[in-house]
Design a protein around this motif. Structure first.
Motif, PDB file in Angstrom:
ATOM      1  N   HIS A 193     -42.193   2.309  26.056  1.00 30.61           N
ATOM      2  CA  HIS A 193     -41.885   3.068  24.847  1.00 30.61           C
ATOM      3  C   HIS A 193     -40.382   3.112  24.643  1.00 30.61           C
ATOM      4  CE1 HIS A 193     -45.720   5.286  26.187  1.00 30.61           C
ATOM      5  NE2 HIS A 193     -46.042   4.347  25.324  1.00 30.61           N
ATOM      6  N   CYS A 233     -38.731   3.992  28.458  1.00 32.55           N
ATOM      7  CA  CYS A 233     -39.473   4.402  29.651  1.00 32.55           C
ATOM      8  C   CYS A 233     -40.172   3.190  30.247  1.00 32.55           C
ATOM      9  CB  CYS A 233     -40.473   5.505  29.324  1.00 32.55           C
ATOM     10  SG  CYS A 233     -41.990   4.893  28.577  1.00 32.55           S
ATOM     11  N   ARG A 239     -43.520  10.307  24.358  1.00 27.49           N
ATOM     12  CA  ARG A 239     -44.889   9.799  24.221  1.00 27.49           C
ATOM     13  C   ARG A 239     -45.693   9.936  25.497  1.00 27.49           C
ATOM     14  NH1 ARG A 239     -44.444   4.217  20.775  1.00 27.49           N
ATOM     15  NH2 ARG A 239     -42.285   4.520  20.203  1.00 27.49           N
ATOM     16  N   CYS A 240     -45.075   9.666  26.645  1.00 25.85           N
ATOM     17  CA  CYS A 240     -45.856   9.695  27.880  1.00 25.85           C
ATOM     18  C   CYS A 240     -45.273  10.655  28.912  1.00 25.85           C
ATOM     19  CB  CYS A 240     -45.988   8.288  28.468  1.00 25.85           C
ATOM     20  SG  CYS A 240     -44.444   7.601  29.065  1.00 25.85           S
ATOM     21  N   ALA A 287     -43.169   2.626  30.608  1.00 29.91           N
ATOM     22  CA  ALA A 287     -44.384   2.230  29.895  1.00 29.91           C
ATOM     23  C   ALA A 287     -44.078   1.363  28.687  1.00 29.91           C
ATOM     24  CB  ALA A 287     -45.150   3.482  29.461  1.00 29.91           C
ATOM     25  N   CYS A 327     -39.703  10.800  28.145  1.00 34.94           N
ATOM     26  CA  CYS A 327     -40.288  10.056  27.042  1.00 34.94           C
ATOM     27  C   CYS A 327     -41.207  10.981  26.252  1.00 34.94           C
ATOM     28  CB  CYS A 327     -41.077   8.863  27.596  1.00 34.94           C
ATOM     29  SG  CYS A 327     -41.996   7.984  26.317  1.00 34.94           S
TER      30      CYS A 327
HETATM   31 ZN   LIG Z   1     -43.239   6.482  27.512  1.00 28.20          ZN
END
Ligand SMILES: [Zn+2]
Length: 114
Positions: free
Chosen positions: A39, A35, A59-60, A37, A57
């Motif tokens: 990740h 992603c 995580r985000c 970000a 993603c």
């Molecule tokens: Zn992410």
């Protein structure tokens, strides 16, 4: 013939009722998604299932892509200049030039008077 206890023991040891069907796990493959970000997330897919181009993603929640160099979120993050933005930019440049010209003219006038 083996005793009943031996059969029971093997049953307890291997919980699946039919080991012949369960021992071979479904073939899977790990697909990495990246992603914007930064990740990288490994997502497991069935080997025979095509991996989608993008995946949220974990995580985000941003869209993540297969290409680390070009995660899908980055395209959005890049400053996108609309036509209006270009017009505004040109406008301000022209305005700026006009203001400068005006200022110079005033300066010259003042100098001429003084
Ligand atoms: Zn992410």
């Amino acid at each position: 013939m083996s005793s009943g206890s031996a059969i029971r023991g093997s049953r307890v040891g291997s919980s699946p009722m039919r080991p012949d069907e369960r021992t071979e796990p479904a073939p899977r493959r790990l697909v990495n998604y990246f992603c914007a970000a930064g990740h990288d997330s490994g997502i497991w897919f069935a080997a025979d299932a095509p991996a989608p181009d993008t995946w949220d993603c974990p995580r985000c929640g941003q869209p993540a892509g297969l290409d680390q160099q070009a995660p899908p979120g980055r395209l959005r993050a890049e400053p996108y200049k609309s036509h209006l933005a270009y017009v505004k930019e040109r406008r301000s440049e022209e305005d700026g030039a006009a203001i400068l010209e005006e200022a110079l003219a005033k300066l010259r006038q003042r100098r001429g008077r003084v």
